[in-house]
Scaffold this motif. Structure first.
Motif, mmCIF file in Angstrom:
data_model
loop_
_atom_site.group_PDB
_atom_site.id
_atom_site.type_symbol
_atom_site.label_atom_id
_atom_site.label_comp_id
_atom_site.label_asym_id
_atom_site.label_seq_id
_atom_site.Cartn_x
_atom_site.Cartn_y
_atom_site.Cartn_z
ATOM 1 N N UNK A 80 0.829 -0.983 -0.136
ATOM 2 C CA UNK A 80 0.025 -0.046 -0.115
ATOM 3 C C UNK A 80 0.646 1.242 0.026
ATOM 4 N N UNK A 81 2.125 1.088 -0.335
ATOM 5 C CA UNK A 81 2.997 2.428 -0.576
ATOM 6 C C UNK A 81 2.515 3.217 -1.582
ATOM 7 N N UNK A 82 2.516 4.710 -1.118
ATOM 8 C CA UNK A 82 1.854 5.542 -1.836
ATOM 9 C C UNK A 82 2.977 5.925 -3.031
ATOM 10 N N UNK A 83 2.691 6.793 -4.047
ATOM 11 C CA UNK A 83 3.703 7.449 -4.818
ATOM 12 C C UNK A 83 4.407 8.446 -4.072
ATOM 13 N N UNK A 84 4.000 9.267 -3.194
ATOM 14 C CA UNK A 84 4.642 10.097 -2.495
ATOM 15 C C UNK A 84 5.777 9.233 -1.819
ATOM 16 N N UNK A 85 5.428 8.201 -0.924
ATOM 17 C CA UNK A 85 6.307 7.317 -0.107
ATOM 18 C C UNK A 85 7.549 6.926 -1.051
ATOM 19 N N UNK A 160 6.276 0.325 -10.386
ATOM 20 C CA UNK A 160 5.897 0.317 -11.595
ATOM 21 C C UNK A 160 4.733 -0.624 -12.119
ATOM 22 N N UNK A 161 4.590 -1.707 -11.176
ATOM 23 C CA UNK A 161 3.692 -2.668 -11.371
ATOM 24 C C UNK A 161 2.285 -2.218 -10.567
ATOM 25 N N UNK A 162 2.361 -1.310 -9.774
ATOM 26 C CA UNK A 162 1.275 -0.587 -9.125
ATOM 27 C C UNK A 162 0.176 0.164 -10.055
ATOM 28 N N UNK A 163 -1.072 -0.173 -10.205
ATOM 29 C CA UNK A 163 -2.172 0.377 -11.082
ATOM 30 C C UNK A 163 -2.036 1.994 -10.850
ATOM 31 N N UNK A 164 -1.990 2.404 -9.932
ATOM 32 C CA UNK A 164 -1.846 3.768 -9.368
ATOM 33 C C UNK A 164 -0.665 4.643 -9.886
ATOM 34 N N UNK A 165 0.364 4.072 -9.806
ATOM 35 C CA UNK A 165 1.719 4.515 -10.386
ATOM 36 C C UNK A 165 1.341 4.543 -12.110
#
Length: 219
Positions: A80-85, A160-165
């Motif tokens: 659940x790491x956010x793009x900011x983290x 890079x594999x996270x949909x949000x990213x």
């Protein structure tokens, strides 16, 4: 709805996390993956190529496709790491890795990095540029010749594999920004070739700060 690559990543990393797939586990055949993911074989092959690029799988001619230790390490990372983290962590790690690579890279490493740089500069679409961008950054990390740092980099690179990213990158990517990123890559590689550790670290920091600002609205 997840794309084929994201679905395959999720399948393998979930398996690594719950013990279904251990280090060195053999993956299902392409035909089995086609049936399981309800996707065309061409899409499965593209997804496998992307996973191989990121070091999650290893394909051996005549034997099959196998899960690597990288996948196991990634499976243990927070999902659940956010793009900011992620960008904060990249800014802490990658400049130092680039500085080390300036001292440790072999000539073969530098040639491989240069190949990635050239291919990225020749890319005229988002997907191709992203692919070569990933290869360039990982080749720089690999050139440090420090297995622990490379594992840390690979965990960070799961972003890079996270949909949000992927959605965030595609929404904020423009030809002008890709040209700017390539120019920044050129500066990083120039410092690496000059064996300028401070310059490589600073060039990487400037690049990642610009990426962060474009993605998140802040450096």
């Amino acid at each position: 709805m997840m794309g084929v690559e994201q679905s395959l990543r999720a399948l393998l990393l979930d398996g690594a996390q719950d013990g279904t797939f251990g280090p060195g586990a053999k993956l299902p055949t392409e035909r089995a993956l086609v049936e399981r993911l309800a996707a065309p074989r061409s899409a499965i092959r593209r997804a496998l190529s992307a996973l191989e690029r990121d070091g999650i799988i290893e394909r051996q001619v005549g034997r099959g496709t196998f899960l690597t230790d990288v996948a196991i390490d990634i499976a243990g990372a927070p999902a659940d790491s956010s793009p900011a983290e992620i960008m904060q962590a990249r800014l802490l790690v990658e400049p130092q890795v680039a500085a080390l690579s300036a001292s440790m890279a072999t000539q073969a490493d530098l040639e491989g990095i240069g190949d990635c740089l050239a291919a990225g500069g020749a890319s005229d679409d988002f997907a191709s540029f992203e692919s070569w961008d990933a290869k360039l950054h990982r080749s720089i990390a690999k050139a440090a010749h420090n297995g622990l740092l490379l594992t840390m980099y690979d965990v960070l690179n799961t972003a890079r594999s996270l949909p949000v990213w992927g959605s965030l990158k595609s929404r904020t990517s423009t030809p002008e920004r890709r040209r700017r990123y390539h120019a920044e890559h050129v500066e990083i590689v120039r410092a690496l070739r000059d064996r300028d550790a401070d310059g490589a670290g600073q060039a990487m920091r400037v690049h990642l700060q610009n990426v962060s600002e474009n993605l998140l609205g802040r450096p």
